[in-house]
Write a protein that holds these residues in place. Structure first.
Motif, mmCIF file in Angstrom:
data_model
loop_
_atom_site.group_PDB
_atom_site.id
_atom_site.type_symbol
_atom_site.label_atom_id
_atom_site.label_comp_id
_atom_site.label_asym_id
_atom_site.label_seq_id
_atom_site.Cartn_x
_atom_site.Cartn_y
_atom_site.Cartn_z
ATOM 1 N N LYS A 142 71.143 21.473 46.275
ATOM 2 C CA LYS A 142 70.801 20.287 47.043
ATOM 3 C C LYS A 142 70.228 20.630 48.417
ATOM 4 C CE LYS A 142 74.263 17.495 44.776
ATOM 5 N NZ LYS A 142 75.476 16.723 44.931
ATOM 6 N N GLN A 143 70.222 21.880 48.798
ATOM 7 C CA GLN A 143 69.688 22.359 50.062
ATOM 8 C C GLN A 143 70.266 21.567 51.237
ATOM 9 O OE1 GLN A 143 65.468 23.010 50.082
ATOM 10 N NE2 GLN A 143 65.438 23.520 47.925
ATOM 11 N N PRO A 144 71.485 21.929 51.663
ATOM 12 C CA PRO A 144 72.202 21.146 52.669
ATOM 13 C C PRO A 144 71.505 21.051 54.021
ATOM 14 C CG PRO A 144 73.260 23.253 52.301
ATOM 15 C CD PRO A 144 72.199 23.106 51.249
ATOM 16 N N GLY A 145 70.523 21.872 54.261
ATOM 17 C CA GLY A 145 69.825 21.810 55.536
ATOM 18 C C GLY A 145 68.618 20.883 55.538
ATOM 19 N N ARG A 146 68.426 20.116 54.478
ATOM 20 C CA ARG A 146 67.248 19.238 54.401
ATOM 21 C C ARG A 146 67.257 18.135 55.446
ATOM 22 N NH1 ARG A 146 63.206 19.514 51.125
ATOM 23 N NH2 ARG A 146 63.344 20.535 49.143
ATOM 24 N N GLU A 147 68.428 17.622 55.815
ATOM 25 C CA GLU A 147 68.479 16.572 56.828
ATOM 26 C C GLU A 147 69.578 16.879 57.823
ATOM 27 O OE1 GLU A 147 71.084 13.006 55.108
ATOM 28 O OE2 GLU A 147 69.293 13.415 53.923
ATOM 29 N N ARG A 148 69.450 16.289 59.009
ATOM 30 C CA ARG A 148 70.420 16.545 60.060
ATOM 31 C C ARG A 148 71.383 15.380 60.187
ATOM 32 N NH1 ARG A 148 69.640 17.161 66.501
ATOM 33 N NH2 ARG A 148 71.827 17.523 66.940
ATOM 34 N N LYS A 149 72.671 15.689 60.233
ATOM 35 C CA LYS A 149 73.713 14.701 60.495
ATOM 36 C C LYS A 149 73.963 14.693 62.000
ATOM 37 C CE LYS A 149 74.468 14.650 56.010
ATOM 38 N NZ LYS A 149 73.549 13.929 55.235
ATOM 39 N N ARG A 150 74.566 13.673 62.526
ATOM 40 C CA ARG A 150 74.878 13.587 63.959
ATOM 41 C C ARG A 150 76.382 13.729 64.155
ATOM 42 N NH1 ARG A 150 70.090 14.444 66.430
ATOM 43 N NH2 ARG A 150 68.542 13.248 65.340
ATOM 44 N N PHE A 151 76.783 14.652 65.036
ATOM 45 C CA PHE A 151 78.179 14.888 65.326
ATOM 46 C C PHE A 151 78.384 14.925 66.829
ATOM 47 C CE2 PHE A 151 77.585 17.013 61.206
ATOM 48 C CZ PHE A 151 78.547 16.346 60.477
ATOM 49 N N GLU A 169 63.235 24.260 59.820
ATOM 50 C CA GLU A 169 63.883 22.946 59.831
ATOM 51 C C GLU A 169 65.219 22.987 59.096
ATOM 52 O OE1 GLU A 169 63.194 18.239 58.755
ATOM 53 O OE2 GLU A 169 61.714 19.707 58.054
ATOM 54 N N GLN A 170 65.261 23.646 57.945
ATOM 55 C CA GLN A 170 66.514 23.732 57.198
ATOM 56 C C GLN A 170 67.538 24.596 57.926
ATOM 57 O OE1 GLN A 170 64.405 23.559 52.955
ATOM 58 N NE2 GLN A 170 66.606 23.796 52.822
ATOM 59 N N THR A 171 67.090 25.658 58.569
ATOM 60 C CA THR A 171 67.995 26.474 59.377
ATOM 61 C C THR A 171 68.569 25.617 60.495
ATOM 62 O OG1 THR A 171 66.684 28.445 58.920
ATOM 63 C CG2 THR A 171 68.197 28.554 60.785
ATOM 64 N N PHE A 172 67.684 24.921 61.192
ATOM 65 C CA PHE A 172 68.093 24.062 62.307
ATOM 66 C C PHE A 172 69.129 23.038 61.850
ATOM 67 C CE2 PHE A 172 67.668 20.182 64.785
ATOM 68 C CZ PHE A 172 67.831 20.663 66.079
ATOM 69 N N ASN A 173 68.823 22.329 60.785
ATOM 70 C CA ASN A 173 69.735 21.290 60.316
ATOM 71 C C ASN A 173 71.066 21.861 59.854
ATOM 72 O OD1 ASN A 173 67.901 19.272 60.882
ATOM 73 N ND2 ASN A 173 67.070 19.242 58.812
ATOM 74 N N SER A 174 71.047 23.007 59.191
ATOM 75 C CA SER A 174 72.310 23.561 58.700
ATOM 76 C C SER A 174 73.208 24.014 59.849
ATOM 77 C CB SER A 174 72.073 24.697 57.698
ATOM 78 O OG SER A 174 71.731 25.894 58.330
#
Length: 186
Positions: free
Chosen positions: A3-12, A36-41
Motif C-alpha cells: 500500500k506504500q505508506p508514504g503516499r500521503e501525509r497524515k497530520r500529527f 515525497e514518499q520518504t517525506f510522508n513516511s
C-alpha cells in the motif's frame, strides 16, 4: 507494504524541535522523484520527538532542488542544509554535526519507513535497554516490480541483549548484518 505508506501525509502533533530525542538524517541528492514518499513516511511517524535534518549534497537537477524549497516551513522539526557534492558519508557527517537529539538515525532520500510507529518503537527499546547503539533491519521494496525483499541476515536478539559489549559486537560482526540500519547515541 504494497500500500506504500508514504503516499500521503497524515497530520500529527509537532513538539518543539529542541525537545528532539532522535535526530533523523537524510542525505539528499537528485531525489525529487522518490522523496515525497520518504517525506510522508517520516512525517507520518506517531512518535513526535524527533528532528529531521536533510542535507542536500549538491544536487545538480533544478527540479530536485526545488523539491526541498519550502520544506522547512512545513514543520519546525525540519532543517535543510545545502553543501557541495561530497558523497553520502560527507552529507551524513554534516547532519551529525547539526544534530541535537540524544540519538541519531538515518533514512536515505529514496527510503521510507513502512511502520508509522518505527521511531517510537526504536525510542522505547533504547530507553528500556539503555543502549548506546541499536540495529534494525529493513526490507527493500522495488517500485518498478512491486516486489519486496526481506533481509536475509538477522541478529538473534538473545545472542546480543544483555551480553558484554565485546561478545555482542563479535556476534554482530560474524552475522554479516551490515546492511542493517543503526541508531547511535551522540
Amino acid at each position: 507494504y504494497q500500500k506504500q505508506p508514504g503516499r500521503e501525509r497524515k497530520r500529527f502533533y509537532s513538539p518543539d524541535p529542541k525537545d528532539a530525542l532522535v535526530s533523523v538524517i537524510t542525505p539528499y541528492y537528485n531525489a525529487g522523484k522518490y522523496f515525497e514518499q520518504t517525506f510522508n513516511s517520516v512525517m507520518n511517524q506517531t512518535f513526535p520527538w524527533f528532528e529531521w535534518i536533510i542535507v542536500n549534497d549538491g544536487s545538480t537537477k533544478e527540479e530536485d532542488v526545488r523539491v526541498l524549497e519550502g520544506i522547512e516551513e512545513q514543520d519546525p522539526r525540519i532543517r535543510v542544509f545545502h553543501k557541495e557534492n561530497g558523497g553520502t558519508s560527507d552529507a551524513r557527517n554534516v547532519g551529525i554535526e547539526a544534530a541535537s537529539g540524544d540519538y541519531i538515525t538515518f533514512i536515505d532520500n529514496d527510503d521510507e519507513w513502512r511502520d508509522r510507529e518505527a521511531l517510537g518503537k526504536i525510542a522505547d527499546r533504547l530507553a528500556k535497554n539503555g543502549a548506546d547503539i541499536m540495529m534494525h533491519d529493513c526490507a527493500v521494496h522495488w517500485l518498478d516490480t512491486g516486489s519486496v525483499n526481506e533481509p536475509a541476515n538477522r541478529v538473534k536478539r538473545e545472542l546480543v541483549e544483555g551480553k558484554p559489549y565485546a561478545e555482542a559486537l563479535s556476534h554482530v560482526i560474524s552475522s554479516n548484518v551490515f546492511s542493517l540500519y543503526c541508531v547511535w547515541a551522540k
